[in-house]
Design an enzyme around this catalytic site. Structure first.
Site, PDB file in Angstrom:
ATOM      1  CB  CYS A 130       2.155  11.065  -1.744  1.00  0.00           C
ATOM      2  SG  CYS A 130       0.978  12.419  -1.895  1.00  0.00           S
ATOM      3  CG  HIS A 165      -2.719   8.888   0.563  1.00  0.00           C
ATOM      4  ND1 HIS A 165      -1.429   8.537   0.925  1.00  0.00           N
ATOM      5  CD2 HIS A 165      -2.570   9.819  -0.426  1.00  0.00           C
ATOM      6  CE1 HIS A 165      -0.565   9.225   0.203  1.00  0.00           C
ATOM      7  NE2 HIS A 165      -1.238  10.011  -0.621  1.00  0.00           N
TER       8      HIS A 165
END
Lengths: 377, 106
Positions: free
Chosen positions: A82, A325
């Site tokens: 991420c 996200h």
């Protein structure tokens, strides 16, 4: 040492989108290059995590260079779970600091919504050490933060309501951001009664699956926004080996390094984008970055200090929880929001005219963290 | 439960190298399987390979006889501080169970 400045930004709408991974990437890149005044680009870095596993698409760097007609320049895809976007941004900065490049295009993109939740959960699990007994026990990525949250409650007196307040704040911010994934208002009651994902984290405590892309053009040539510091560290990859479960040392150490490079402290920062992959993570990160005392981040939430009108506004974009996200894009979407804040035209623009902004991007369960500090000069 | 130790650090997993001295030789010792629940979560949304057993509990257990923790899976719901012990190894996972109350009295 060569300084780096931000010249252009671009970002797609985040959410469930018809566009392909390639289309999203090119849309954000084209917008950033145009915003920068169409300069000659010397290199491209692309942050992406699951293009190979979910979309069967790699060579994203070369696709950008070729489709945008940037010429025979070097291009690189960067993977750091991420934190892929934050690490790509840092690679671009290092390329400029080294003197090799004058101007670099950095982008991040992810396409996730076309795949099933179990398949995406499985792909995200590759951001843990998959050779361990804890992976075999069925620990998931959200599960790690669920275990952390229950221990945090036990040691501090915080409760699920404090997590809900983080989720509510970020939703209220996201509602005002036209690029955010979730445009609808919600309430504490709705958040607290939502279905459980991994106890005590409910649906609103977890960042969603998202399609989207963001891009930034940086250069050694001056602009009104300077990159004041860039840092990156690696941390523990296994929950059972954590020395202290309530600390994510990668966040703390990347923050400490960035403050040291910038000659600043947490008290100097006007506006913050934090990697709130889960509501719990935002609280821990505000502690690790020194904004609040250890094990007291939940009190700052209770006092409203991280709201847009608080003394330390966190995630004015809506954060990962509400902006969305798209994994590889997140680190650059944070930069996008902070540049807008420093330019004075952001969603949830701060009244106080911010000068110093900090972005923190996390990869894995604390495996990677990057921190960037931007300054309006 | 087997514990691997080097440079005064215990771990449930055998590292490739000791981060302090770089040795690949670890002292091995058997310690009690008994432990105390350090924290836990109940996983409702599972990855594809565990979807058939969801929801399930993942429990971080602090071992009583070593300075080490082990990530386990449990069928029973637990609270922090509960006494637990090893039940079985299943497809590479440590499956733990609660220690019955009457045993805890001793």
């Amino acid at each position: 040492m060569t300084s780096t400045y931000i010249h252009g930004i671009g970002m797609t709408k985040f959410g469930r989108l018809e566009s392909s991974l390639k289309e999203l990437l090119l849309e954000a890149c084209n917008e950033a290059v145009k915003d920068a005044g169409n300069p000659k680009i010397d290199a491209v870095f692309v942050g992406n995590f699951m293009g190979g596993s979910i979309s069967n698409q790699e060579i994203l760097g070369a696709i950008v260079a070729n489709e945008l007609g940037l010429g025979y320049i070097p291009s690189t895809k960067v993977e750091g779970a991420c934190a892929s976007g934050g690490i790509a941004f840092r690679q671009g900065i290092l390329g400029i600091m080294s003197g090799e490049y004058d101007t670099v295009l950095v982008a991040g993109a992810e396409k996730m919504k076309h795949a099933s939740t179990p398949d995406v959960t499985q792909a995200i699990n590759s951001a843990m050490d998959t050779t361990t007994t804890e992976k075999m026990a069925g620990l998931t990525f959200p599960g790690f933060f669920g275990v952390l949250a229950n221990r945090y409650f036990y040691e501090t007196g915080a409760s699920k309501e404090h997590l809900a307040r983080v989720a509510l704040k970020n939703r209220e911010n996201g509602v005002n951001n036209p690029l955010a994934q979730f445009p609808k208002h919600t309430s504490l009651e709705e958040i607290l009664s939502a279905r459980m994902i991994t106890d005590p984290l409910g649906l609103f405590d977890c960042s969603p699956m998202t399609d989207g892309a963001a891009a930034v053009v940086i250069s050694k040539k001056k602009s009104p926004i300077a990159v004041k510091a860039s840092s990156q560290v690696s941390g523990p990859t296994k929950m059972q080996d954590a020395i202290d479960l309530l600390s994510i040392p990668a966040i703390g150490e990347s923050g400490r390094l960035a403050y040291e490079k910038a000659g600043l402290g947490p008290e100097d920062i006007d506006v913050v984008e934090i990697h709130d992959c889960f509501s719990m993570t935002e609280i821990i990160a505000t502690e690790e970055l020194g904004f609040f005392n250890r094990l007291e981040g939940w009190k700052a939430v209770e006092e409203g200090r991280t709201k847009v009108d608080g003394d330390k506004p966190v995630n004015t974009s809506g954060g990962l929880l509400s902006r969305g996200h798209p994994i590889g894009a997140t680190g650059l979407a944070q930069i996008y929001q902070l540049v807008r804040q420093l330019r004075g035209n952001a969603a949830n623009q701060l009244a106080k005219n911010p000068r110093l902004a900090l972005a923190q991007n996390l990869g894995g369960t604390g495996s990677y963290s990057t921190v960037h500090i931007l300054e309006r000069v | 439960m087997k514990i691997y130790s080097c440079c005064e650090k215990d771990s449930i997993s055998k590292r490739f190298y000791c981060p302090e001295c770089r040795s690949s030789e670890f002292a091995e010792k058997e310690v009690s399987d008994d432990g105390t629940v350090y924290s836990y979560t109940k996983i409702h949304i599972a990855p594809a390979e565990f979807a058939d057993i969801a929801p399930y509990n993942v429990v971080l257990v602090d071992l009583d006889e070593a300075n080490a923790k082990v990530t386990t899976r449990m069928e029973e719901d637990v609270e922090i501080g509960d006494k637990v012990t090893f039940d079985r190894l299943e497809k590479g996972a440590y499956i733990y169970k609660k220690v019955p109350e009457r045993v805890q009295l001793h």
